[in-house]
Scaffold this motif. Structure first.
Motif, PDB file in Angstrom:
ATOM      1  N   CYS A 156      -6.064   4.907  -3.685  1.00 50.46           N
ATOM      2  CA  CYS A 156      -5.252   4.962  -4.899  1.00 50.46           C
ATOM      3  C   CYS A 156      -5.915   4.290  -6.100  1.00 50.46           C
ATOM      4  N   SER A 205       0.547   1.481  -7.026  1.00 45.35           N
ATOM      5  CA  SER A 205       0.775   2.283  -5.826  1.00 45.35           C
ATOM      6  C   SER A 205       0.848   3.751  -6.204  1.00 45.35           C
ATOM      7  N   CYS A 206       0.348   4.588  -5.323  1.00 46.23           N
ATOM      8  CA  CYS A 206       0.356   6.035  -5.552  1.00 46.23           C
ATOM      9  C   CYS A 206       1.242   6.709  -4.511  1.00 46.23           C
ATOM     10  N   GLU A 263      -5.937  12.184  -7.056  1.00 45.28           N
ATOM     11  CA  GLU A 263      -5.552  11.327  -5.933  1.00 45.28           C
ATOM     12  C   GLU A 263      -5.592   9.842  -6.263  1.00 45.28           C
ATOM     13  N   THR A 264      -5.929   9.457  -7.484  1.00 40.48           N
ATOM     14  CA  THR A 264      -5.989   8.046  -7.844  1.00 40.48           C
ATOM     15  C   THR A 264      -4.887   7.700  -8.851  1.00 40.48           C
ATOM     16  N   TYR A 265      -4.619   6.416  -8.978  1.00 47.29           N
ATOM     17  CA  TYR A 265      -3.568   5.954  -9.888  1.00 47.29           C
ATOM     18  C   TYR A 265      -3.960   6.214 -11.343  1.00 47.29           C
TER      19      TYR A 265
END
Length: 488
Positions: free
Chosen positions: A131, A100-101, A261-263
């Motif tokens: 994410c 989860s982000c 913006e990504t995990y």
């Protein structure tokens, strides 16, 4: 990829415009008789006088690129094995709950980092990613390095977060360079790359003559018939050089990483080109090895780095790289400058092992003993420590504090077997550094010793961890380093 070449002149646009107008002429004649009045709305839209010529060319070039890539994609679809090699995340798994982000603010905003202003998301990519839909490549730089962006975007094929240092008048050259990339070169820049701007509070750029405030000063337009703004810019012409400013590389590194913006994040450099299809391969690797990605896991995933001669083509895969290593047109990055800094665990075996399918772990260990000054590039998350912003590019050692921290925190470094990075330049024969930065380097070395004491107070002392390149004393007790290939 089938992409069109970079338009350094207007010839492409003149030919394209002529062909389209001819096409419009026959369409209108066939449908509306012989009338070709200038009042016809179709002619008004295609007119150079009433419609932006550069904008018209840019739109048509983007359409041509997309059609070309669509054609290639349709041809590749016939290969069923390739089509199903990397699956999407399954909705019936728990991976979305595990990875989860925090909600990433993609809006343009101003912030302070120490003595610097940062404009986050100053020019934002048009494509959004979830994410765990991809991996964000983050990198620092200034506008002179942007000539690497096209090849980087074509190779990465995913979100890219770039933080540019642009004090004073360099600010506007950076904006013009971004506009040139987005409007005159591959559409992948517009779709995938988000740019952030960093400048000293002491050298906040002045407003342009039209009085436009800085936050609104970017214009998404460029004259594609002229050379790019970064072309042939000498170091002495920079505002940074004029004011004798040092490049705050770690501020830029942290800005680019934090804005991802990504995990999963891959902190890299603009000048480094990754191996093809890395993103889908790594995401599949994650699915196959979920035990390595538990909450609070202290694991990072390393891509070995090599450099090739300037006249060589970047290798498409590991086997091509191995062939170049055999022919000595490629070598380990900085082999003659600081071989220990970029020699991965079991690197001598890695360079003799042929490519296999997908990704797996080739070797794993820690940054200790013979790897005590290792400065690897790796995939990580936002949980991984940032870089100390007291270091500058000119002082060297900019990654050393973070690497030392990872050692004290007992991070495991997993070396991937079929992924790599390529630096394309003249292979360096010896260490060359500008004499004018000697004092900066000395201060940086002293700073690292001070920081090492700070970090030892925080994380504890480990005699197997080296805080500087000069600390090569043998420790009384050594931790074993795993160098055999795991069954993963």
């Amino acid at each position: 990829m089938g992409l069109l070449p970079k338009p350094h002149s207007g010839s492409f646009c003149y030919v394209l415009l002529g062909s389209l107008l001819t096409f419009f002429y026959f369409v209108v004649i066939s449908r509306m008789g012989t009338s070709t009045s200038s009042s016809n709305p179709i002619y008004r839209h295609a007119s150079v006088n009433s419609y932006s010529y550069s904008e018209f060319c840019r739109e048509k070039k983007v359409e041509a690129e997309k059609l070309s890539i669509l054609k290639n994609s349709m041809l590749a679809a016939n290969d069923k094995e390739e089509e199903s090699e990397y699956e999407e995340w399954d909705d019936d798994t728990d991976v979305r709950a595990i990875f989860s982000c925090d909600n990433v603010d993609r809006s343009k905003r101003l912030a302070k980092r120490g003595l610097f202003y940062v404009i986050y998301n100053f020019v934002r990519a048009e494509k959004k990613f979830g994410c765990i839909d991809s991996i964000t490549l983050s990198a620092p730089g200034d506008f002179r390095f942007l000539d690497n962006m096209v090849s980087l975007a074509q190779r990465w094929q995913g979100p890219i977060s770039i933080a540019l240092y642009a004090p004073g008048r360099d600010f506007y050259t950076a904006l013009d360079s971004i506009a040139y990339l987005r409007n005159c070169q591959t559409y992948l820049i517009r779709d995938l790359v988000t740019f952030h701007i960093v400048f000293d509070e002491q050298y906040t750029p002045k407003q342009r003559n039209n009085g436009t405030i800085l936050l609104e000063s970017y214009e998404d337009y460029s004259n594609c018939s002229i050379p790019p703004p970064w072309k042939n810019v000498a170091d002495k012409e920079l505002f940074k050089t004029e004011k004798k400013l040092l490049y705050p590389i770690n501020v830029a590194r942290n800005v680019a990483k934090l804005a991802s913006e990504t995990y999963f994040i891959f902190p890299s450099d603009i000048e480094l080109c990754p191996s093809k299809k890395f993103i889908p391969k790594f995401l599949q690797f994650v699915k196959d090895n979920m035990d390595l990605f538990y909450k609070d896991a202290r694991n990072v995933f390393v891509l070995p780095i090599f450099e090739i001669l300037e006249n060589q083509i970047i290798p498409e895969n590991k086997n091509a790289l191995l062939d170049m290593l055999q022919k000595k047109t490629a070598t380990i990055f900085h082999k003659s400058v600081c071989a220990d800094c970029h020699t991965v665990i079991d690197g001598d075996v890695w360079t003799k092992t042929e490519e296999t399918e997908g990704l797996s772990v080739f070797s794993v260990g820690r940054r200790t003993n013979k790897y005590g000054v290792w400065e690897p590039f790796f995939v990580c998350t936002q949980q991984t420590p940032l870089w100390d912003e007291r270091f500058t590019w000119e002082g060297q050692n900019s990654k050393m504090a973070q690497a030392y921290t990872l050692c004290l925190m007992n991070y495991d470094f997993y070396v991937l077997d079929n992924a790599f990075l390529i630096y394309k330049s003249e292979v360096k024969k010896k260490k060359v550094w500008m004499k004018k930065f000697d004092d900066v380097v000395k201060n940086s070395t002293q700073l690292m010793k001070k920081i090492a004491i700070e970090l030892q107070e925080i994380y504890g002392y480990n005699s197997n961890c080296n805080p500087t390149h000069l600390n090569k004393k043998k420790a009384k007790r050594r931790l074993s380093t795993i160098t055999t290939k795991p069954k993963i």
